[in-house]
Design a protein around this motif. Structure first.
Motif, PDB file in Angstrom:
ATOM      1  N   ILE A 267     -10.728   9.921  -1.703  1.00 54.01           N
ATOM      2  CA  ILE A 267      -9.941  10.582  -2.257  1.00 54.01           C
ATOM      3  C   ILE A 267      -8.941  11.409  -1.491  1.00 54.01           C
ATOM      4  O   ILE A 267      -7.719  11.751  -1.668  1.00 54.01           O
ATOM      5  N   ALA A 268      -9.658  12.010  -0.645  1.00 60.61           N
ATOM      6  CA  ALA A 268      -8.937  13.070   0.451  1.00 60.61           C
ATOM      7  C   ALA A 268      -7.503  12.103   1.215  1.00 60.61           C
ATOM      8  O   ALA A 268      -6.739  12.726   1.322  1.00 60.61           O
ATOM      9  N   THR A 269      -7.980  11.072   1.541  1.00 57.66           N
ATOM     10  CA  THR A 269      -6.961  10.040   2.412  1.00 57.66           C
ATOM     11  C   THR A 269      -5.738   9.658   1.460  1.00 57.66           C
ATOM     12  O   THR A 269      -4.742   9.713   1.707  1.00 57.66           O
ATOM     13  N   ALA A 270      -6.181   9.323   0.233  1.00 53.25           N
ATOM     14  CA  ALA A 270      -5.062   9.278  -1.056  1.00 53.25           C
ATOM     15  C   ALA A 270      -4.468  10.554  -1.122  1.00 53.25           C
ATOM     16  O   ALA A 270      -3.036  10.022  -1.059  1.00 53.25           O
ATOM     17  N   PHE A 271      -4.905  11.427  -1.111  1.00 51.46           N
ATOM     18  CA  PHE A 271      -3.935  12.737  -1.527  1.00 51.46           C
ATOM     19  C   PHE A 271      -3.265  13.104  -0.396  1.00 51.46           C
ATOM     20  O   PHE A 271      -2.093  13.805  -0.522  1.00 51.46           O
ATOM     21  N   GLY A 272      -3.717  12.863   0.974  1.00 51.78           N
ATOM     22  CA  GLY A 272      -3.161  13.245   1.788  1.00 51.78           C
ATOM     23  C   GLY A 272      -1.737  12.231   2.019  1.00 51.78           C
ATOM     24  O   GLY A 272      -0.749  12.625   2.247  1.00 51.78           O
ATOM     25  N   LEU A 273      -1.941  10.992   1.630  1.00 56.27           N
ATOM     26  CA  LEU A 273      -0.925  10.132   1.971  1.00 56.27           C
ATOM     27  C   LEU A 273       0.206  10.453   0.827  1.00 56.27           C
ATOM     28  O   LEU A 273       1.537  10.472   1.169  1.00 56.27           O
ATOM     29  N   CYS A 274      -0.329  10.896  -0.279  1.00 59.59           N
ATOM     30  CA  CYS A 274       0.736  11.348  -1.363  1.00 59.59           C
ATOM     31  C   CYS A 274       1.574  12.648  -0.910  1.00 59.59           C
ATOM     32  O   CYS A 274       2.961  12.493  -1.033  1.00 59.59           O
ATOM     33  N   VAL A 275       0.777  13.608  -0.250  1.00 55.51           N
ATOM     34  CA  VAL A 275       1.733  14.568   0.195  1.00 55.51           C
ATOM     35  C   VAL A 275       2.506  14.268   1.230  1.00 55.51           C
ATOM     36  O   VAL A 275       3.786  14.791   1.332  1.00 55.51           O
ATOM     37  N   ALA A 276       2.109  13.343   2.030  1.00 61.50           N
ATOM     38  CA  ALA A 276       3.259  13.113   3.227  1.00 61.50           C
ATOM     39  C   ALA A 276       4.278  12.225   2.599  1.00 61.50           C
ATOM     40  O   ALA A 276       5.480  12.447   3.235  1.00 61.50           O
ATOM     41  N   ILE A 277       4.180  11.386   1.712  1.00 62.10           N
ATOM     42  CA  ILE A 277       5.271  10.692   1.139  1.00 62.10           C
ATOM     43  C   ILE A 277       6.005  11.596   0.443  1.00 62.10           C
ATOM     44  O   ILE A 277       7.450  11.444   0.504  1.00 62.10           O
ATOM     45  N   LEU A 278       5.752  12.521  -0.300  1.00 65.03           N
ATOM     46  CA  LEU A 278       6.453  13.692  -0.904  1.00 65.03           C
ATOM     47  C   LEU A 278       7.362  14.264   0.134  1.00 65.03           C
ATOM     48  O   LEU A 278       8.744  14.692  -0.166  1.00 65.03           O
TER      49      LEU A 278
END
Length: 205
Positions: A158-169
């Motif tokens: 979950i942490a990796t997925a959320f981190g990627l979402c923040v990076a994409i934004l």
């Protein structure tokens, strides 16, 4: 309301890194909103640059000066002041200093977005590794809790997925303002080149 509670539970299972990533995401949204509001007032627009360039090329200097006076944005202010100057400072030196100040203000805080693009996935990976270490602990292996281990790995991701979402934004917002900044620089160069023609024409009279 159940989905809100489930989302909160899922967020909490991601570990402490999730709260850091949440703070980063809120910071990205704040920078995006603040920069958008600033660009709305600081950007004179491509239509202004094209119109000003046309007026100068056709030697309608008074109309160009009046047009810049009644237009918004940093470029319009620089051009209006440059055409109204009566001191001995070369016009090239004046526009270079003023444009440098304007560009510095336009680039302000964009560096943070670029940093978060790199940092957010690393934070997510840190949270995942931390969760996997917990999942594959000696206690779980000795207890034979295969389901617990598998579930722990899923929660850790979950942490990796959320981190990627923040990076994409952050990347999307950063790319938008960088492109807009490139357009502003192009407009400035076009208008300043026309302003040199105006200055040369005035001095030749």
């Amino acid at each position: 309301m159940d989905w809100i509670w489930q989302g909160f539970q899922l967020f909490h299972k991601g570990g402490f890194v999730m709260y850091v990533l949440l703070a980063c995401s809120l910071f990205v949204v704040y920078i995006g909103a603040e920069r958008w509001l600033y660009y709305q007032t600081a950007d004179s627009g491509r239509s202004f640059a094209a119109r000003f360039y046309t007026l100068i090329k056709t030697k309608q200097y008074e109309k160009a000066k009046e047009f810049s006076q009644h237009s918004k944005g940093g470029l319009a202010d620089i051009l209006e002041e440059a055409m109204s100057r009566e001191d001995t400072m070369p016009i090239n030196g004046f526009v270079e200093i003023q444009s440098g100040i304007l560009l510095a203000n336009l680039r302000s805080r964009l560096y943070y977005l670029n940093s978060i693009v790199t940092m957010a996935p690393l934070l997510g990976l840190l949270g995942t590794i931390s969760g996997m270490i917990t999942s594959f602990s000696i206690f779980n292996i000795e207890s034979g809790q295969a389901a617990a281990i598998t579930g722990g790995v899923g929660e850790a991701l979950i942490a990796t997925a959320f981190g990627l979402c923040v990076a994409i934004l952050s990347l999307v917002i950063h790319a938008y303002f960088i492109q807009r900044l490139d357009h502003i620089i192009t407009d400035m160069e076009m208008c300043f080149s026309a302003l040199e023609l105006h200055s040369a024409d005035i001095q030749g009279r």
